[in-house]
Design an enzyme around this catalytic site. Structure first.
Site, PDB file in Angstrom:
ATOM      1  N   ARG A  95       0.755  -1.270  -0.031  1.00 57.50           N
ATOM      2  CA  ARG A  95      -0.189   0.099  -0.147  1.00 57.50           C
ATOM      3  C   ARG A  95       1.079   1.255   0.056  1.00 57.50           C
ATOM      4  NH1 ARG A  95      -5.121  -0.597   0.359  1.00 57.50           N
ATOM      5  NH2 ARG A  95      -5.431   1.670   0.735  1.00 57.50           N
ATOM      6  N   CYS A 119      -1.489  -5.447   2.898  1.00 52.75           N
ATOM      7  CA  CYS A 119      -2.415  -6.478   3.981  1.00 52.75           C
ATOM      8  C   CYS A 119      -3.773  -6.379   3.984  1.00 52.75           C
ATOM      9  CB  CYS A 119      -1.964  -6.099   5.343  1.00 52.75           C
ATOM     10  SG  CYS A 119      -0.368  -6.535   6.000  1.00 52.75           S
ATOM     11  N   VAL A 165      -8.106  11.642  10.979  1.00 50.54           N
ATOM     12  CA  VAL A 165      -6.696  11.470  10.884  1.00 50.54           C
ATOM     13  C   VAL A 165      -6.251  10.351  10.048  1.00 50.54           C
ATOM     14  CG1 VAL A 165      -4.600  11.024  12.163  1.00 50.54           C
ATOM     15  CG2 VAL A 165      -6.443  12.431  13.333  1.00 50.54           C
ATOM     16  N   VAL A 167      -2.811   8.785   8.459  1.00 50.21           N
ATOM     17  CA  VAL A 167      -1.069   8.849   8.325  1.00 50.21           C
ATOM     18  C   VAL A 167      -0.737   8.866   6.771  1.00 50.21           C
ATOM     19  CG1 VAL A 167       1.040   7.483   8.563  1.00 50.21           C
ATOM     20  CG2 VAL A 167      -0.679   7.736  10.527  1.00 50.21           C
ATOM     21  N   ASP A 308      -1.070  -1.134  14.917  1.00 55.69           N
ATOM     22  CA  ASP A 308       0.033  -2.238  14.469  1.00 55.69           C
ATOM     23  C   ASP A 308       0.467  -3.024  15.760  1.00 55.69           C
ATOM     24  OD1 ASP A 308      -0.132  -1.555  11.934  1.00 55.69           O
ATOM     25  OD2 ASP A 308       1.833  -0.346  11.722  1.00 55.69           O
ATOM     26  N   ILE A 330      -9.154   1.988  14.407  1.00 58.78           N
ATOM     27  CA  ILE A 330      -8.516   2.364  13.057  1.00 58.78           C
ATOM     28  C   ILE A 330      -8.752   1.767  12.225  1.00 58.78           C
ATOM     29  CG2 ILE A 330      -6.122   3.010  11.938  1.00 58.78           C
ATOM     30  CD1 ILE A 330      -6.709   4.568  14.705  1.00 58.78           C
TER      31      ILE A 330
END
Length: 419
Positions: A95, A119, A165, A167, A308, A330
């Site tokens: 990704r 993933c 939000v 990343v 993670d 998330i």
């Protein structure tokens, strides 16, 4: 196809050196498109890094690789970029390939990037990436599985509020804004250490960025960026994983080459469970002291607890003294490791984005299958805790994010082999 065979039940004892951060080096590699040459050190030996190298080479970059025992150095020369399409065959593997979109578009005025892979842990839509680039003046269409982007002249600075939000979108926006015309102000940005590391690298390259590490980032676009050399920060996700490994095996391990402040929230959560965690020079020491309390957990954007590390924490909680609630805020579909943990004797019930974990006295070895990168390592932790044999299949996920995992664990006494 390779698999891991784990004979658990041995407390880990010793020290583990942490490698460079995957989630920092990948956007930094993409940032090389913005200049002519970028020298990157402390690069981890991961398949995702190899995929990004292949992608950059497909665009015309020349990459010199200097191999050391524990890391790579990369010298990326991008002055001859001549291909602006990121093909599906490369992008489908990872990704992070989406991060070439912003640099190609802002420097060359065009980019065609396949919708990404990686993933299988939820939709992870690219809508925010597209929205912020459109706000800078890009024309974007999705056709035949590709993002087609172009701009008439330079991208323009803008004020943009991320509605949640992200990343990935924060990174793409920063990469685009550093060469845009005028000032860009981004609101509700990700604050992760890896974003900070990218910004620090870009500043080394001559970018003008303020508000680093906050939710409001201001970027004044430059006409060009300089050649630079930069050392990638260490991987907090790898560090956290080995911190949990020390705890679940009732061990005593020094986690080295990591700044305590970027794993402090992990340390505090472990301390809640009854594990002793103390800062040491250039690292942290994790020691089991005879108890493991159940603790609730919610994943949230940094400085919250990292998604993670959710699967690894869940493995630890399967052996706690009570009941814990784990909430995943998330990604959807990030409890794919639960059925495999239950095969090993865990007592876990999933309800939507929440998992109720009732601690059991011990787990039992079993044949299990990894569904994604973080799930695979959570099953390794579970296997290390048992006094019997665990066989983990589909371990190719591991090599995307963990360098020398078997070696690092074996050096601390684990019986783990790849066959």
């Amino acid at each position: 196809m390779h698999k891991l065979i784990i004979h658990g039940g041995t407390p880990l004892k010793g020290s583990i050196n942490i490698s460079g951060a995957k989630n920092a080096v990948l956007p930094i590699m993409a940032a090389s498109i913005l200049t002519d040459k970028l020298h990157i050190t402390n690069v981890p030996k991961l398949t995702d890094v190899s995929t990004m190298k292949d992608l950059l080479r497909s665009h015309g970059a020349d990459i010199e690789i200097i191999e050391h025992q524990d890391e790579f150095e990369l010298i990326i020369d991008t002055k001859n970029i001549n291909n602006f399409t990121a093909d599906y065959e490369i992008v489908r593997k990872m990704r992070a390939s989406i991060w070439v979109l912003g640099p190609l578009l802002t420097k060359y005025g065009k980019a065609k990037v396949s919708l990404p892979g990686g993933c299988a842990i939820g939709a992870r839509q690219v809508d925010l990436h597209i929205a912020v680039l459109k706000a800078m003046g890009a024309e974007i269409e999705i056709e035949d599985g590709y993002i087609n982007a172009s701009s008439k002249g330079r991208l323009k600075g803008t004020h943009f509020v991320f509605d949640k939000v992200s990343v990935g979108a924060t990174i793409n926006a920063i990469l685009a804004a550093v060469l845009a015309e005028g000032e860009t102000v981004l609101f509700n940005c990700g604050r992760e250490p890896e974003i900070v590391d990218l910004c620090n690298c870009l500043i080394t390259m001559g970018a003008d960025i303020a508000g680093i590490g906050t939710s409001e980032i201001t970027i004044k676009g430059k006409d060009s960026l300089n050649k630079a050399s930069y050392k990638v920060l260490s991987d907090r996700i790898e560090a956290g994983t080995y911190m949990f490994a020390a705890a679940i095996t009732k061990g005593d391990v020094k986690i080295c080459r990591i700044d305590y402040h970027i794993v402090k929230n992990i340390a505090l959560k472990l301390i809640e469970t009854g594990i002793k965690v103390v800062p040491i020079n250039n690292g942290v020491q994790v020691t089991y002291e005879g108890k493991l309390n159940s603790v609730d957990l919610e994943t949230n954007p940094y400085p919250g607890f990292a998604t993670d590390l959710q699967a690894q924490f869940m493995s630890l909680m399967t052996l706690s003294s009570g009941v814990s609630m784990i909430t995943e805020n998330i990604f959807e579909n990030r409890f794919m490791h639960v059925p495999e943990l239950c095969r090993m004797g865990a007592d876990i019930v999933v309800r939507g984005n929440k998992a109720v974990v009732r601690g059991v006295e011990m787990l039992k070895g079993a044949e299990v299958m990894a569904s994604d990168l973080r799930a695979s390592v959570s099953l390794i932790l579970a296997g290390l805790s048992t006094s019997s044999k665990t066989v983990l299949h589909r371990i190719y996920h591991l090599d995307r994010g963990f360098q020398d995992l078997e070696k690092k664990l074996s050096n601390c006494g684990a019986d783990i082999k790849r066959v």
